[in-house]
Enzyme design. Sequence first.
Site, PDB file in Angstrom:
ATOM      1  N   VAL A 261      -2.239  -3.228   9.300  1.00  0.00           N
ATOM      2  CA  VAL A 261      -2.711  -1.880   9.636  1.00  0.00           C
ATOM      3  C   VAL A 261      -4.114  -1.637   9.068  1.00  0.00           C
ATOM      4  O   VAL A 261      -4.870  -0.807   9.545  1.00  0.00           O
ATOM      5  CB  VAL A 261      -1.724  -0.801   9.098  1.00  0.00           C
TER       6      VAL A 261
ATOM      7  N   GLY B  52       0.782   3.903   4.082  1.00  0.00           N
ATOM      8  CA  GLY B  52       1.917   3.132   3.582  1.00  0.00           C
ATOM      9  C   GLY B  52       3.112   4.019   3.249  1.00  0.00           C
ATOM     10  O   GLY B  52       4.229   3.785   3.723  1.00  0.00           O
TER      11      GLY B  52
ATOM     12  N   HIS C 158      -9.638  -2.165  18.416  1.00  0.00           N
ATOM     13  CA  HIS C 158      -9.399  -0.821  17.893  1.00  0.00           C
ATOM     14  C   HIS C 158     -10.751  -0.265  17.488  1.00  0.00           C
ATOM     15  O   HIS C 158     -11.252  -0.550  16.425  1.00  0.00           O
ATOM     16  CB  HIS C 158      -8.479  -0.951  16.674  1.00  0.00           C
TER      17      HIS C 158
ATOM     18  N   ASP D  40       2.238  -1.385  -4.478  1.00  0.00           N
ATOM     19  CA  ASP D  40       0.848  -0.945  -4.655  1.00  0.00           C
ATOM     20  C   ASP D  40       0.343  -1.501  -5.981  1.00  0.00           C
ATOM     21  O   ASP D  40       1.145  -1.801  -6.876  1.00  0.00           O
ATOM     22  CB  ASP D  40       0.757   0.583  -4.657  1.00  0.00           C
TER      23      ASP D  40
ATOM     24  N   GLY E 129       0.867  -1.181   0.000  1.00  0.00           N
ATOM     25  CA  GLY E 129       0.000   0.000   0.000  1.00  0.00           C
ATOM     26  C   GLY E 129       0.900   1.225   0.000  1.00  0.00           C
ATOM     27  O   GLY E 129       1.698   1.403   0.928  1.00  0.00           O
ATOM     28  N   ALA E 130       0.803   2.021  -1.066  1.00  0.00           N
ATOM     29  CA  ALA E 130       1.616   3.237  -1.146  1.00  0.00           C
ATOM     30  C   ALA E 130       0.723   4.461  -0.997  1.00  0.00           C
ATOM     31  O   ALA E 130       0.967   5.519  -1.568  1.00  0.00           O
ATOM     32  CB  ALA E 130       2.367   3.278  -2.479  1.00  0.00           C
TER      33      ALA E 130
ATOM     34  N   ASN F  77     -12.141  -5.197   2.163  1.00  0.00           N
ATOM     35  CA  ASN F  77     -10.802  -5.168   2.750  1.00  0.00           C
ATOM     36  C   ASN F  77     -10.311  -6.571   3.115  1.00  0.00           C
ATOM     37  O   ASN F  77      -9.122  -6.865   2.986  1.00  0.00           O
ATOM     38  CB  ASN F  77     -10.748  -4.226   3.956  1.00  0.00           C
TER      39      ASN F  77
ATOM     40  N   ARG G 224      -2.575   8.531  21.079  1.00  0.00           N
ATOM     41  CA  ARG G 224      -3.628   9.569  21.078  1.00  0.00           C
ATOM     42  C   ARG G 224      -3.988   9.949  22.511  1.00  0.00           C
ATOM     43  O   ARG G 224      -4.102  11.128  22.847  1.00  0.00           O
ATOM     44  CB  ARG G 224      -4.868   9.040  20.342  1.00  0.00           C
TER      45      ARG G 224
ATOM     46  N   ASN H   4      -7.962  -1.600   8.122  1.00  0.00           N
ATOM     47  CA  ASN H   4      -9.128  -1.678   9.010  1.00  0.00           C
ATOM     48  C   ASN H   4     -10.269  -2.472   8.406  1.00  0.00           C
ATOM     49  O   ASN H   4     -10.341  -2.584   7.185  1.00  0.00           O
ATOM     50  CB  ASN H   4      -9.612  -0.245   9.311  1.00  0.00           C
TER      51      ASN H   4
HETATM   52  N1  APR Z   1      -2.411  -4.559  -3.313  1.00  0.00           N
HETATM   53  C1  APR Z   1      -1.615  -3.480  -3.089  1.00  0.00           C
HETATM   54  N2  APR Z   1      -2.098  -2.245  -2.810  1.00  0.00           N
HETATM   55  C2  APR Z   1      -3.424  -2.107  -2.781  1.00  0.00           C
HETATM   56  C3  APR Z   1      -4.326  -3.177  -2.991  1.00  0.00           C
HETATM   57  C4  APR Z   1      -3.755  -4.457  -3.268  1.00  0.00           C
HETATM   58  N3  APR Z   1      -4.514  -5.530  -3.478  1.00  0.00           N
HETATM   59  N4  APR Z   1      -5.583  -2.714  -2.887  1.00  0.00           N
HETATM   60  C5  APR Z   1      -5.496  -1.400  -2.596  1.00  0.00           C
HETATM   61  N5  APR Z   1      -4.201  -1.022  -2.531  1.00  0.00           N
HETATM   62  C6  APR Z   1      -3.619   0.304  -2.273  1.00  0.00           C
HETATM   63  C7  APR Z   1      -4.367   1.435  -2.971  1.00  0.00           C
HETATM   64  O1  APR Z   1      -4.022   1.512  -4.349  1.00  0.00           O
HETATM   65  C8  APR Z   1      -3.887   2.642  -2.160  1.00  0.00           C
HETATM   66  O2  APR Z   1      -2.749   3.259  -2.749  1.00  0.00           O
HETATM   67  O3  APR Z   1      -3.728   0.641  -0.901  1.00  0.00           O
HETATM   68  C9  APR Z   1      -3.538   2.047  -0.792  1.00  0.00           C
HETATM   69  C10 APR Z   1      -4.396   2.575   0.339  1.00  0.00           C
HETATM   70  O4  APR Z   1      -4.051   3.899   0.515  1.00  0.00           O
HETATM   71  P1  APR Z   1      -5.083   5.041   0.998  1.00  0.00           P
HETATM   72  O5  APR Z   1      -6.334   4.925   0.207  1.00  0.00           O
HETATM   73  O6  APR Z   1      -4.337   6.338   1.025  1.00  0.00           O
HETATM   74  O7  APR Z   1      -5.476   4.604   2.479  1.00  0.00           O
HETATM   75  P2  APR Z   1      -4.630   4.873   3.812  1.00  0.00           P
HETATM   76  O8  APR Z   1      -5.038   6.166   4.410  1.00  0.00           O
HETATM   77  O9  APR Z   1      -3.190   4.647   3.539  1.00  0.00           O
HETATM   78  O10 APR Z   1      -5.200   3.722   4.758  1.00  0.00           O
HETATM   79  C11 APR Z   1      -4.912   2.378   4.501  1.00  0.00           C
HETATM   80  O11 APR Z   1      -4.887   1.744   6.809  1.00  0.00           O
HETATM   81  O12 APR Z   1      -5.389   2.937   8.724  1.00  0.00           O
HETATM   82  C12 APR Z   1      -5.863   2.039   7.784  1.00  0.00           C
HETATM   83  O13 APR Z   1      -8.258   2.423   7.729  1.00  0.00           O
HETATM   84  C13 APR Z   1      -7.062   2.568   7.013  1.00  0.00           C
HETATM   85  O14 APR Z   1      -7.666   0.475   6.001  1.00  0.00           O
HETATM   86  C14 APR Z   1      -7.024   1.716   5.783  1.00  0.00           C
HETATM   87  C15 APR Z   1      -5.532   1.502   5.580  1.00  0.00           C
END
Ligand code: APR
Length: 311
Positions: free
Chosen positions: A117, A13, A174, A32, A8-9, A94, A150, A119
């Site tokens: 991480v 991430g 959580h 990602d 996840g970038a 998710n 927090r 949710n």
């Molecule tokens: N493989 C790799 N990356 C993925 C996949 C996958 N199968 N599916 C989604 N992603 C990537 C998305 O492309 C996106 O870049 O995961 C990233 C999620 O990033 P954000 O939408 O910015 O979410 P973020 O705020 O980083 O939160 C991620 O952490 O705290 C928790 O609740 C939050 O579940 C959420 C997670």
Amino acid sequence: MPKITVIGAGNVGATTVQRLAEKEMGDVVMVDIVPDLPQGKALDMMEAGPVCGFDTRVIGANGYEETKDSDVVVITSGIARKPGMSRDDLLKTNAGIVKSVTEQVAKTSPKAVLIVVSNPLDAMTYVAHKVSGFPAERVIGMAGVLDSARFRAFLAMEIGVSVEDVHATVLGGHGDTMVPVIKNTTVAGMPVTEFIPKERLEAIVQRTRDGGAEIVKLLKTGSAYYAPSASVAEMVESILKDKKRILPCAALCQGPYGVPGLFVGVPAVLGRGGVERIIEMKLSDEEKAGLQKSVAAVKELCETVDKLMAA
Ligand code: APR
């Protein structure tokens, strides 16, 4: 040199990768599904190295080959709840993402410690454990460090002292049912109750429970990531440096606190092997009841995940 993969970038991430790079914790691979996104962010971070003074190698990838034999893998991939989406829809989406990611990770990095991480945290940690087939000590959910941070931040603001002198542990799931342990909440070793009256303390506990939602409300288009990524980095450091910090995190609890085999927030000793020991704190009757309530909520969530994934 240890190798860390962050899946996840997105906000959590990428910020985690930045923190790990700045601390020179090891080579870092960021994965990602979005083409070029992790490569772009990785390059941008490498270009910060000369200014910030780090030599960390940061690699962006859309596949798992580069992640091979990672020591620690952090899973942040997932989506946030969108308008019109039910809680079960989010859970199912998710869970599917965490499942497919974990399958890849288990194949390419069979000896890694997993930190989840995504949710809803406790349920996603359960999925990662089930799918990976890893021993429970190598599957950990990040929530307690964040929830405790927090709580500590709010207490320090209220009392007007350094956050470094405020210590606290938050147990349980959580979410709304988390349980701050007041007896073990101290300010330079003194009980917090000597600094804050009961009603104010209760208000701060409630603000801690709602901490994630407070940020979502302000950001409007996403959820928290600075404190979550800092919390992950603290866990990674304790694991890779074998520091054996006692950090609250979602660990498989089979027996301690009367929990019958569920991932739930408890203080754990984090070292090279992952969760090396769960520390059992003495709780008040009220805290015990709060923890039982939290455990019941996590159990229900895991049962729902099982049903949704079987469907
Ligand atoms: N493989 C790799 N990356 C993925 C996949 C996958 N199968 N599916 C989604 N992603 C990537 C998305 O492309 C996106 O870049 O995961 C990233 C999620 O990033 P954000 O939408 O910015 O979410 P973020 O705020 O980083 O939160 C991620 O952490 O705290 C928790 O609740 C939050 O579940 C959420 C997670």
